[in-house]
Design a protein around this motif. Structure first.
Motif, PDB file in Angstrom:
ATOM      1  N   UNK A 285      -7.876  16.425   4.890  1.00  0.00           N
ATOM      2  CA  UNK A 285      -8.513  15.278   4.747  1.00  0.00           C
ATOM      3  C   UNK A 285      -7.916  14.185   4.257  1.00  0.00           C
ATOM      4  N   UNK A 286      -6.578  14.258   3.782  1.00  0.00           N
ATOM      5  CA  UNK A 286      -5.848  13.058   3.223  1.00  0.00           C
ATOM      6  C   UNK A 286      -5.121  12.258   4.216  1.00  0.00           C
ATOM      7  N   UNK A 287      -5.322  11.088   4.262  1.00  0.00           N
ATOM      8  CA  UNK A 287      -4.578  10.030   5.101  1.00  0.00           C
ATOM      9  C   UNK A 287      -3.014   9.997   4.692  1.00  0.00           C
ATOM     10  N   UNK A 288      -2.483  10.834   5.391  1.00  0.00           N
ATOM     11  CA  UNK A 288      -0.736  10.694   5.003  1.00  0.00           C
ATOM     12  C   UNK A 288      -0.069  10.224   6.178  1.00  0.00           C
ATOM     13  N   UNK A 289      -0.146   8.971   6.463  1.00  0.00           N
ATOM     14  CA  UNK A 289       0.673   8.256   7.510  1.00  0.00           C
ATOM     15  C   UNK A 289       2.359   8.461   7.436  1.00  0.00           C
TER      16      UNK A 289
ATOM     17  N   UNK B 203       1.636   9.969  12.990  1.00  0.00           N
ATOM     18  CA  UNK B 203       2.517   9.216  13.186  1.00  0.00           C
ATOM     19  C   UNK B 203       2.104   8.132  14.263  1.00  0.00           C
ATOM     20  N   UNK B 204       1.079   8.003  14.431  1.00  0.00           N
ATOM     21  CA  UNK B 204       0.668   6.904  15.304  1.00  0.00           C
ATOM     22  C   UNK B 204      -1.123   6.502  15.020  1.00  0.00           C
ATOM     23  N   UNK B 205      -1.410   5.209  15.031  1.00  0.00           N
ATOM     24  CA  UNK B 205      -2.732   4.791  14.780  1.00  0.00           C
ATOM     25  C   UNK B 205      -3.625   4.376  16.181  1.00  0.00           C
ATOM     26  N   UNK B 206      -4.833   4.718  15.951  1.00  0.00           N
ATOM     27  CA  UNK B 206      -5.616   3.866  17.075  1.00  0.00           C
ATOM     28  C   UNK B 206      -6.737   3.179  16.556  1.00  0.00           C
ATOM     29  N   UNK B 207      -6.770   1.921  16.835  1.00  0.00           N
ATOM     30  CA  UNK B 207      -7.874   1.265  16.296  1.00  0.00           C
ATOM     31  C   UNK B 207      -8.920   1.065  17.413  1.00  0.00           C
TER      32      UNK B 207
ATOM     33  N   UNK C  82       0.768  -1.156   0.077  1.00  0.00           N
ATOM     34  CA  UNK C  82      -0.017   0.069   0.153  1.00  0.00           C
ATOM     35  C   UNK C  82       0.904   1.365  -0.012  1.00  0.00           C
ATOM     36  N   UNK C  83       0.414   2.206  -0.735  1.00  0.00           N
ATOM     37  CA  UNK C  83       1.303   3.433  -0.660  1.00  0.00           C
ATOM     38  C   UNK C  83       0.341   4.647  -0.160  1.00  0.00           C
ATOM     39  N   UNK C  84       0.700   5.612   0.628  1.00  0.00           N
ATOM     40  CA  UNK C  84      -0.071   6.673   1.038  1.00  0.00           C
ATOM     41  C   UNK C  84       0.591   7.780   0.618  1.00  0.00           C
ATOM     42  N   UNK C  85      -0.352   9.009   0.088  1.00  0.00           N
ATOM     43  CA  UNK C  85       0.307  10.061  -0.281  1.00  0.00           C
ATOM     44  C   UNK C  85       1.133  10.904   0.840  1.00  0.00           C
ATOM     45  N   UNK C  86       2.114  11.824   0.615  1.00  0.00           N
ATOM     46  CA  UNK C  86       2.718  12.528   1.556  1.00  0.00           C
ATOM     47  C   UNK C  86       1.969  13.827   1.553  1.00  0.00           C
TER      48      UNK C  86
ATOM     49  N   UNK D  46       5.322   7.080   8.423  1.00  0.00           N
ATOM     50  CA  UNK D  46       6.214   6.103   8.849  1.00  0.00           C
ATOM     51  C   UNK D  46       7.527   6.239   9.129  1.00  0.00           C
ATOM     52  N   UNK D  47       7.995   5.647  10.107  1.00  0.00           N
ATOM     53  CA  UNK D  47       9.510   5.917  10.702  1.00  0.00           C
ATOM     54  C   UNK D  47      10.497   5.274   9.738  1.00  0.00           C
ATOM     55  N   UNK D  48      11.784   5.411   9.834  1.00  0.00           N
ATOM     56  CA  UNK D  48      13.103   5.081   8.987  1.00  0.00           C
ATOM     57  C   UNK D  48      12.759   3.601   8.762  1.00  0.00           C
ATOM     58  N   UNK D  49      12.076   2.902   9.597  1.00  0.00           N
ATOM     59  CA  UNK D  49      12.163   1.424   9.256  1.00  0.00           C
ATOM     60  C   UNK D  49      10.797   1.049   8.522  1.00  0.00           C
ATOM     61  N   UNK D  50       9.892   2.150   8.150  1.00  0.00           N
ATOM     62  CA  UNK D  50       8.905   2.073   7.304  1.00  0.00           C
ATOM     63  C   UNK D  50       7.535   1.522   8.257  1.00  0.00           C
ATOM     64  N   UNK D  51       7.758   1.758   9.632  1.00  0.00           N
ATOM     65  CA  UNK D  51       6.690   1.244  10.494  1.00  0.00           C
ATOM     66  C   UNK D  51       6.180   2.480  11.281  1.00  0.00           C
ATOM     67  N   UNK D  52       4.707   2.354  11.859  1.00  0.00           N
ATOM     68  CA  UNK D  52       3.978   3.335  12.413  1.00  0.00           C
ATOM     69  C   UNK D  52       3.248   2.541  13.809  1.00  0.00           C
ATOM     70  N   UNK D  53       3.404   3.415  14.698  1.00  0.00           N
ATOM     71  CA  UNK D  53       2.984   2.660  15.928  1.00  0.00           C
ATOM     72  C   UNK D  53       1.213   2.516  15.832  1.00  0.00           C
TER      73      UNK D  53
END
Length: 131
Positions: A18-22, A95-99, A3-7, A24-31
């Motif tokens: 209104x654009x989801x632009x997560x 830079x963080x997601x809550x589910x 998946x790719x997300x816009x910057x 991700x850290x240097x390792x390509x991860x998000x909390x």
């Protein structure tokens, strides 16, 4: 499925657009934090890469990225503890997601068999299991 997300082009757009632009850290991860949608209890903390986040949003079931195994995993694929996503949020600087999830199977979330991964209390500098 990558998946790719816009910057976001600027800070204002990142924080108020209104654009989801997560981010991700240097390792390509998000909390990512998962809470029980009914009780509000914190169930677990994990990491997501772009593919995990994309699959979570597309399927309505939580997917994460295991740093120790270096692979994508669908929560509950082997344990039956599937997490059905009721709502997904991202924080102000993305830079963080809550589910908010509804745990399936036995209702647990932790690989130890506990309902929540946060089953121990720190008391006087020591870990104590909550009854």
């Amino acid at each position: 499925m990558a998946s790719t997300f816009p910057t976001a082009p600027d800070k204002h757009t990142l924080e108020h657009g209104e654009t989801l632009s997560p981010r991700f850290d240097a390792n390509g991860l998000i909390a990512a934090v998962a809470t029980n949608a009914d009780s509000g209890e914190v169930l677990m903390f994990a990491w997501m890469n772009a593919e995990a986040l994309g699959l979570t949003l597309a399927t309505g079931e939580a997917h994460y990225f295991s740093r120790s195994r270096g692979e994508l995993w669908r929560k509950g694929a082997t344990s039956g503890q599937v997490q059905r996503v009721v709502e997904a949020r991202i924080d102000c600087d993305q830079d963080a997601v809550w589910l908010k999830v509804l745990p399936q199977g036995d209702g647990g979330a932790c690989h130890t068999g506990a309902r929540s991964c946060f089953y121990r209390v720190i008391k006087d500098g020591k870990l104590v299991e909550r009854p």
